[in-house]
Structure formats: C-alpha cells, structure tokens
Write a protein that holds these residues in place. Structure first.
Motif, mmCIF file in Angstrom:
data_model
loop_
_atom_site.group_PDB
_atom_site.id
_atom_site.type_symbol
_atom_site.label_atom_id
_atom_site.label_comp_id
_atom_site.label_asym_id
_atom_site.label_seq_id
_atom_site.Cartn_x
_atom_site.Cartn_y
_atom_site.Cartn_z
ATOM 1 N N VAL A 39 0.840 -1.201 0.000
ATOM 2 C CA VAL A 39 0.000 0.000 0.000
ATOM 3 C C VAL A 39 0.874 1.251 0.000
ATOM 4 O O VAL A 39 0.567 2.240 -0.658
ATOM 5 C CB VAL A 39 -0.966 -0.020 1.209
ATOM 6 C CG1 VAL A 39 -1.695 1.302 1.355
ATOM 7 C CG2 VAL A 39 -1.959 -1.171 1.075
ATOM 8 N N GLU A 40 1.980 1.180 0.717
ATOM 9 C CA GLU A 40 2.885 2.327 0.786
ATOM 10 C C GLU A 40 3.509 2.655 -0.566
ATOM 11 O O GLU A 40 3.948 3.786 -0.789
ATOM 12 C CB GLU A 40 3.979 2.069 1.824
ATOM 13 C CG GLU A 40 4.774 3.308 2.143
ATOM 14 C CD GLU A 40 5.786 3.088 3.248
ATOM 15 O OE1 GLU A 40 6.142 4.081 3.895
ATOM 16 O OE2 GLU A 40 6.234 1.946 3.446
ATOM 17 N N CYS A 41 3.513 1.700 -1.489
ATOM 18 C CA CYS A 41 4.032 1.968 -2.837
ATOM 19 C C CYS A 41 3.234 3.089 -3.511
ATOM 20 O O CYS A 41 3.727 3.740 -4.422
ATOM 21 C CB CYS A 41 3.983 0.712 -3.693
ATOM 22 S SG CYS A 41 5.209 -0.527 -3.251
ATOM 23 N N GLY A 42 1.991 3.273 -3.073
ATOM 24 C CA GLY A 42 1.165 4.333 -3.650
ATOM 25 C C GLY A 42 0.307 3.820 -4.780
ATOM 26 O O GLY A 42 -0.881 3.636 -4.628
ATOM 27 N N GLU A 43 0.912 3.567 -5.891
ATOM 28 C CA GLU A 43 0.173 3.107 -7.064
ATOM 29 C C GLU A 43 0.361 1.601 -7.233
ATOM 30 O O GLU A 43 1.468 1.084 -7.096
ATOM 31 C CB GLU A 43 0.675 3.838 -8.306
ATOM 32 C CG GLU A 43 -0.199 3.652 -9.503
ATOM 33 C CD GLU A 43 0.212 4.558 -10.641
ATOM 34 O OE1 GLU A 43 0.242 4.072 -11.784
ATOM 35 O OE2 GLU A 43 0.486 5.740 -10.401
ATOM 36 N N CYS A 46 2.537 -2.809 -7.861
ATOM 37 C CA CYS A 46 3.863 -2.340 -7.476
ATOM 38 C C CYS A 46 4.876 -3.458 -7.666
ATOM 39 O O CYS A 46 4.499 -4.627 -7.752
ATOM 40 C CB CYS A 46 3.864 -1.837 -6.035
ATOM 41 S SG CYS A 46 3.487 -3.097 -4.818
ATOM 42 N N ASN A 50 10.105 -2.682 -4.832
ATOM 43 C CA ASN A 50 9.596 -1.560 -4.041
ATOM 44 C C ASN A 50 9.041 -2.037 -2.705
ATOM 45 O O ASN A 50 9.205 -1.362 -1.679
ATOM 46 C CB ASN A 50 8.519 -0.792 -4.800
ATOM 47 C CG ASN A 50 9.091 0.124 -5.844
ATOM 48 O OD1 ASN A 50 10.275 0.448 -5.826
ATOM 49 N ND2 ASN A 50 8.266 0.527 -6.792
ATOM 50 N N ASN A 54 10.400 -0.877 0.920
ATOM 51 C CA ASN A 54 9.536 -0.327 1.970
ATOM 52 C C ASN A 54 9.644 -1.105 3.275
ATOM 53 O O ASN A 54 9.351 -0.569 4.345
ATOM 54 C CB ASN A 54 8.080 -0.289 1.504
ATOM 55 C CG ASN A 54 7.856 0.730 0.411
ATOM 56 O OD1 ASN A 54 8.669 1.634 0.204
ATOM 57 N ND2 ASN A 54 6.769 0.590 -0.319
ATOM 58 N N ASP A 84 -0.283 -7.108 -7.226
ATOM 59 C CA ASP A 84 -1.476 -6.320 -6.936
ATOM 60 C C ASP A 84 -2.382 -7.158 -6.039
ATOM 61 O O ASP A 84 -2.198 -8.375 -5.907
ATOM 62 C CB ASP A 84 -2.214 -5.934 -8.219
ATOM 63 C CG ASP A 84 -3.124 -4.723 -8.047
ATOM 64 O OD1 ASP A 84 -3.368 -4.290 -6.894
ATOM 65 O OD2 ASP A 84 -3.600 -4.213 -9.072
ATOM 66 N N SER A 91 -6.698 -2.017 -0.927
ATOM 67 C CA SER A 91 -5.702 -1.049 -0.437
ATOM 68 C C SER A 91 -6.378 0.085 0.330
ATOM 69 O O SER A 91 -5.831 0.581 1.317
ATOM 70 C CB SER A 91 -4.856 -0.493 -1.586
ATOM 71 O OG SER A 91 -5.662 0.181 -2.520
ATOM 72 N N GLN A 95 -5.654 1.254 4.192
ATOM 73 C CA GLN A 95 -5.371 2.645 4.563
ATOM 74 C C GLN A 95 -6.291 3.148 5.670
ATOM 75 O O GLN A 95 -5.919 4.050 6.418
ATOM 76 C CB GLN A 95 -5.485 3.553 3.337
ATOM 77 C CG GLN A 95 -4.380 3.314 2.343
ATOM 78 C CD GLN A 95 -4.600 4.062 1.036
ATOM 79 O OE1 GLN A 95 -5.733 4.331 0.643
ATOM 80 N NE2 GLN A 95 -3.511 4.377 0.364
ATOM 81 N N CYS A 104 2.880 2.999 9.706
ATOM 82 C CA CYS A 104 3.494 4.110 8.957
ATOM 83 C C CYS A 104 4.240 5.055 9.882
ATOM 84 O O CYS A 104 5.324 5.530 9.539
ATOM 85 C CB CYS A 104 2.419 4.876 8.187
ATOM 86 S SG CYS A 104 1.714 3.975 6.794
#
Length: 107
Positions: A39-43, A46, A50, A54, A84, A91, A95, A104
């Motif tokens: 999830v921290e990868c953002g998009e 991933c 990555n 993280n 994914d 995701s 969050q 985080c």
C-alpha cells in the motif's frame, strides 16, 4: 447521483466489516507488513523490489511471504515482478486501518 454519494460511507463500512476484514484476519503479522508495504508503494501494481525497499529487506528475504499471500488469494502477480491485490479497493481498506497508520508512524 446524490443517492450514490450518500451511500458510499455505508457501502465501504459494510465491505470493511464483512468482506475485507475476513481476508485481512487470515494474514500473519509478516503478511500484514508485506501488505502495508504494498500500500505504501502508492500506485498498484507495485514491484516486488519496491515492497522489499519499503520493508527495508532484500527481495529474496520476502519471497516466502509473497508466496503465502498468493496462496491465500490476497495478492497475485500481475506481470513479472509486479504485484497487486486480488480484490479491488483492498488497499483503501488497509489505509483505513489504525494498525496500518501506526505502522506508517513507527517506520
């Protein structure tokens, strides 16, 4: 349109409690950290590199956890070295979790 907008929070709450939560609770602590790192990868999707970055680990050291999450049906390999979630909006559920927010902060 306003009816749809008024139902979004209730819809997400229902998914969180009935659908997403049951999948998340099947995860071990190492699985959860892997998911948080995704999830921290953002998009999404991933890359596995990555995710490893993280987690401050090597790609080789997280391969067992990756395989376990694939076996549990939580994640899937999209393309070579890309991951994914198997379920859309998972995701977003992560969050919203307090456990993710604390992870985080503690990183």
């Amino acid at each position: 349109m306003s009816d749809v907008e008024n139902c979004i929070d209730e819809f997400l709450s229902s998914l969180d409690e009935r659908f997403f939560k049951s999948r998340y609770e099947r995860c071990a602590e190492s699985d959860k950290k892997f998911i948080f790192a995704m999830v921290e990868c953002g998009e999404l999707p991933c890359t596995i590199s990555n995710v490893a970055h993280n987690l401050n680990k090597t790609v080789g050291s997280i391969s067992t956890t990756r395989a376990q999450l694939i076996s549990k049906g939580i994640i899937y390999p999209v393309r070579y070295k890309e991951l994914d979630f198997t379920v859309p909006e998972f995701s977003g559920y992560i969050q919203r979790l307090e456990e993710y927010k604390q992870w985080c902060i503690s990183k």
